[in-house]
Design an enzyme around this catalytic site. Structure first.
Site, short mmCIF file in Angstrom:
data_model
loop_
_atom_site.label_atom_id
_atom_site.label_comp_id
_atom_site.label_asym_id
_atom_site.label_seq_id
_atom_site.Cartn_x
_atom_site.Cartn_y
_atom_site.Cartn_z
N ASP A 203 0.86 -1.18 0.00
CA ASP A 203 0.00 0.00 0.00
C ASP A 203 0.90 1.24 0.00
OD1 ASP A 203 0.81 0.42 2.64
OD2 ASP A 203 -1.18 0.13 3.53
N HIS A 204 0.32 2.39 0.27
CA HIS A 204 1.06 3.66 0.17
C HIS A 204 2.19 3.80 1.18
CE1 HIS A 204 -2.49 3.83 2.72
NE2 HIS A 204 -1.84 4.70 3.49
N CYS B 179 2.65 -3.46 4.11
CA CYS B 179 1.80 -2.33 4.50
C CYS B 179 2.47 -1.68 5.70
CB CYS B 179 0.36 -2.76 4.77
SG CYS B 179 0.12 -3.86 6.17
N THR C 181 2.13 -2.05 8.99
CA THR C 181 2.53 -3.02 10.02
C THR C 181 2.72 -4.43 9.48
OG1 THR C 181 0.22 -3.51 10.47
CG2 THR C 181 1.25 -1.77 11.81
N GLY D 148 -2.51 -5.95 8.42
CA GLY D 148 -3.70 -5.94 7.55
C GLY D 148 -3.49 -6.80 6.31
N HIS E 9 8.13 -24.71 9.04
CA HIS E 9 7.03 -25.33 9.78
C HIS E 9 5.66 -25.04 9.18
CE1 HIS E 9 9.39 -25.83 13.84
NE2 HIS E 9 10.03 -26.33 12.79
N HIS F 112 4.84 -31.48 10.23
CA HIS F 112 4.37 -30.13 9.88
C HIS F 112 3.36 -30.18 8.73
CE1 HIS F 112 7.25 -28.60 12.68
NE2 HIS F 112 8.24 -29.21 12.05
N ARG G 116 -0.01 -30.80 10.16
CA ARG G 116 -0.57 -29.61 10.83
C ARG G 116 -1.01 -28.58 9.82
NH1 ARG G 116 4.45 -30.00 15.05
NH2 ARG G 116 3.59 -31.71 16.29
C1 RB5 Z 1 -2.40 2.49 6.54
O1 RB5 Z 1 -2.44 3.66 7.28
C2 RB5 Z 1 -2.25 1.28 7.47
O2 RB5 Z 1 -3.43 1.07 8.18
C3 RB5 Z 1 -1.86 0.05 6.68
O3 RB5 Z 1 -0.68 0.29 6.00
C4 RB5 Z 1 -1.57 -1.21 7.49
O4 RB5 Z 1 -0.66 -0.97 8.51
C5 RB5 Z 1 -2.71 -2.03 7.91
O5 RB5 Z 1 -2.57 -3.08 8.54
#
Ligand code: RB5
Length: 140
Positions: free
Chosen positions: A8-9, A64, A66, A69, A97, A132, A135
């Site tokens: 994403d951005h 993304c 984190t 998402g 695994h 594995h 599982r």
């Molecule tokens: C975008 O602001 C952020 O929500 C996205 O990049 C991500 O971290 C979602 O899990």
């Protein structure tokens, strides 16, 4: 290896850094985005996950903010085992695994060097099979 990659951005810089280094010898399908204009990460995750699930790519990489998402969204596609990794050890075990076929990382969490090391590790680590496989079969 045929690899589909998307972000994403929050991730174009990291994606570019990976394509120009650890991924340079691979056959890459880049589904975008390549700008800082906001996009919805599930749309990108959906594209990469389907390329992998339908066999047009052997592996997928998603970035993304984190990585969370992307992992949630990609994991909804049947046949996808998406692992959100922030360190090389998790990346290695996600292959050995869990037979992860999509790697998700957070561009707001880790630096480019760490991302390179994670990808490098993830691409070469084999699935161990055996117990594995049983599982992982239960996940399916
Ligand atoms: C975008 O602001 C952020 O929500 C996205 O990049 C991500 O971290 C979602 O899990």
């Amino acid at each position: 290896m045929k690899i589909a990659i998307g972000c994403d951005h929050t991730g174009p810089d990291m994606k570019r850094a990976l394509i120009e280094s650890v991924l340079s010898d691979h056959e890459i399908t880049d589904v975008g985005t390549n700008s800082e204009a906001a996009v919805d990460y599930p749309d990108i995750a959906h594209e990469v996950a389907h390329l992998v699930a339908e066999g047009q790519a052997e592996r997928g990489i998603l970035i993304c903010g984190t990585g969370i998402g992307m992992a949630m969204a990609a994991g909804k596609v049947p046949g996808i085992r998406a692992a959100r990794c922030g360190d090389p050890y998790s990346a290695e075990l996600s292959r050995r695994h869990n037979n992860a076929n999509v790697l998700c990382m957070g561009a707001r969490i880790i630096g480019h060097d760490m991302a390179r090391k994670i990808v490098e590790t993830w691409l070469v680590a084999p699935f161990e099979g055996g117990r594995h496989a049983r599982r992982v079969g239960k996940i399916g």
